[in-house]
Design an enzyme around this catalytic site. Structure first.
Site, short mmCIF file in Angstrom:
data_model
loop_
_atom_site.label_atom_id
_atom_site.label_comp_id
_atom_site.label_asym_id
_atom_site.label_seq_id
_atom_site.Cartn_x
_atom_site.Cartn_y
_atom_site.Cartn_z
CB VAL A 233 -5.86 -2.20 4.30
CG1 VAL A 233 -6.34 -3.11 3.87
CG2 VAL A 233 -4.48 -1.83 4.79
CE LYS B 289 -3.35 1.56 12.13
NZ LYS B 289 -3.41 2.92 11.32
CG ASP C 20 -8.28 -0.28 5.95
OD1 ASP C 20 -8.97 -0.10 5.04
OD2 ASP C 20 -7.61 -0.16 6.82
CB SER D 9 -11.07 1.40 9.23
OG SER D 9 -10.23 1.49 7.75
CD GLU E 98 -0.45 0.60 3.85
OE1 GLU E 98 -0.75 2.08 3.52
OE2 GLU E 98 -1.26 0.32 5.19
CG ASP F 68 -13.39 6.44 13.22
OD1 ASP F 68 -13.43 5.36 11.92
OD2 ASP F 68 -12.43 7.44 13.49
CE LYS G 225 -6.61 7.82 5.78
NZ LYS G 225 -6.61 7.59 7.32
#
Ligand code: PSU
Ligand code: MN
Length: 304
Positions: A111, A164, A147, A145, A26, A143, A91
């Protein structure tokens, strides 16, 4: 319907055409994840390391409205000028891709966007640092993602070092289960938390590249199922920042991020950590990226 336009580099094209292993990488980690100049060092180091591991690297990004699968030298040069802050670089997640191309934008792909583009190009294995997931405080912010959604609908094996520690790890694992995404710990039964090998959360252990690829292929054979697969590969012990050590820095970063939301949040938190740990988090990030690339290469080779 016309296919989504891609520009595949000559090396990647050749590897795909001759059935050689290709590993997707990525680029949000380059544009928004790592500070300058480590991000550019990472870019060249990764390309070299992939070749050493016997796979063709396909770094994926969007430059001037073109979706690139694998970078030529001129793309690397262009990316270099963009990330040094001379030009705007976005982004881009999966839902941003249409307009990014239409409006001739440039951006690092997250991702979710990288998975979508890699799949278009026929690539099935992708190595990253950490996936996005469910943010702490999700009850209020919602929130989560993209992903997670991408992993549930795009059949690609994603190698990461867990999610993370800035996220709500338990909630992220629950969301992955709800979305039907198989999650396996690489030679471990504990889900790693990016900077640390531990998180306190259990996952199913998987021990060989052959088992991963067999399980993936069998999932694809299930009619109506198109999910990806997440392989969580713990950071090497010598590069680890123990959970107890990094946690206070994360707490502080989250407190200071009060007014930051949406896309800007993850980059803000990473940058905050890089500063507060005096670069230690960046070092750990680079070590786990390299470690994931090695495992990704092994899986890509097993896949062919
Ligand atoms: N892991 C890193 N650095 C990053 C990211 C992950 O070490 O920059 C990026 C990935 O591209 C991931 C994205 O897809 O952060 C998730 O962003 P968000 O939380 O806004 O979905
Ligand atoms: Mn988000």
């Amino acid at each position: 319907m016309k296919p989504f336009p891609l520009r595949i580099s000559s090396k990647v094209r050749q590897a795909i055409d001759t059935g050689k292993p290709v590993l997707a990488l990525e680029s949000t980690v380059i544009t928004h994840g790592l500070p300058y100049p480590q991000n550019l060092e990472y870019l060249t180091d990764m390309e070299t390391e992939a070749e050493k591991q016997g796979v063709t690297p396909a770094t994926i990004c969007v430059l001037n409205g073109q979706a690139l699968i694998g970078l030529e030298q001129q793309d690397i040069d262009l990316l270099r000028t963009k990330v040094t802050g001379k030009e705007e670089i976005m982004k881009l997640n999966l839902r941003d891709l249409g307009l990014a191309l239409a409006a001739k934008k440039s951006g690092g792909t997250t991702v979710s966007a990288t998975m979508a583009l890699a799949y278009q190009a026929g690539i099935r294995v992708f190595a990253t640092g950490g996936i996005g997931g469910v943010h702490r405080g999700w009850r209020d912010s919602r929130d989560i993602s993209l992903d997670i959604k991408a992993l549930s609908v795009i059949p690609i094996i994603v190698v990461c070092a867990g999610c993370k520690a800035i996220l709500d790890i338990g909630a992220t694992l629950e969301a992955l289960e709800t979305e039907g995404v198989p999650v396996y710990g690489w030679q471990t039964s504990e889900f790693p938390s990016f900077y640390s090998r531990k998180s306190g959360h259990r996952v199913t252990q998987i021990n060989s590249a052959q088992s991963v690829v067999q399980a993936f292929n069998l999932m694809q054979a299930l009619k109506g199922v198109h999910s990806g697969m997440l392989i969580a590969n713990p950071i090497p012990a010598e590069a680890e920042i123990p959970f107890e050590e990094i946690e206070p820095f994360i707490q502080q970063a989250i407190t200071d991020a009060k007014s930051i939301s949406g896309k800007a949040l993850t980059p803000y938190l990473l940058d905050h950590l890089a500063k507060s740990t005096e670069g230690r988090s960046v070092k750990a990030n680079l070590a786990l990226l390299q470690n994931n690339l090695r495992l990704g290469a092994e899986l890509a080779k097993e896949m062919t």
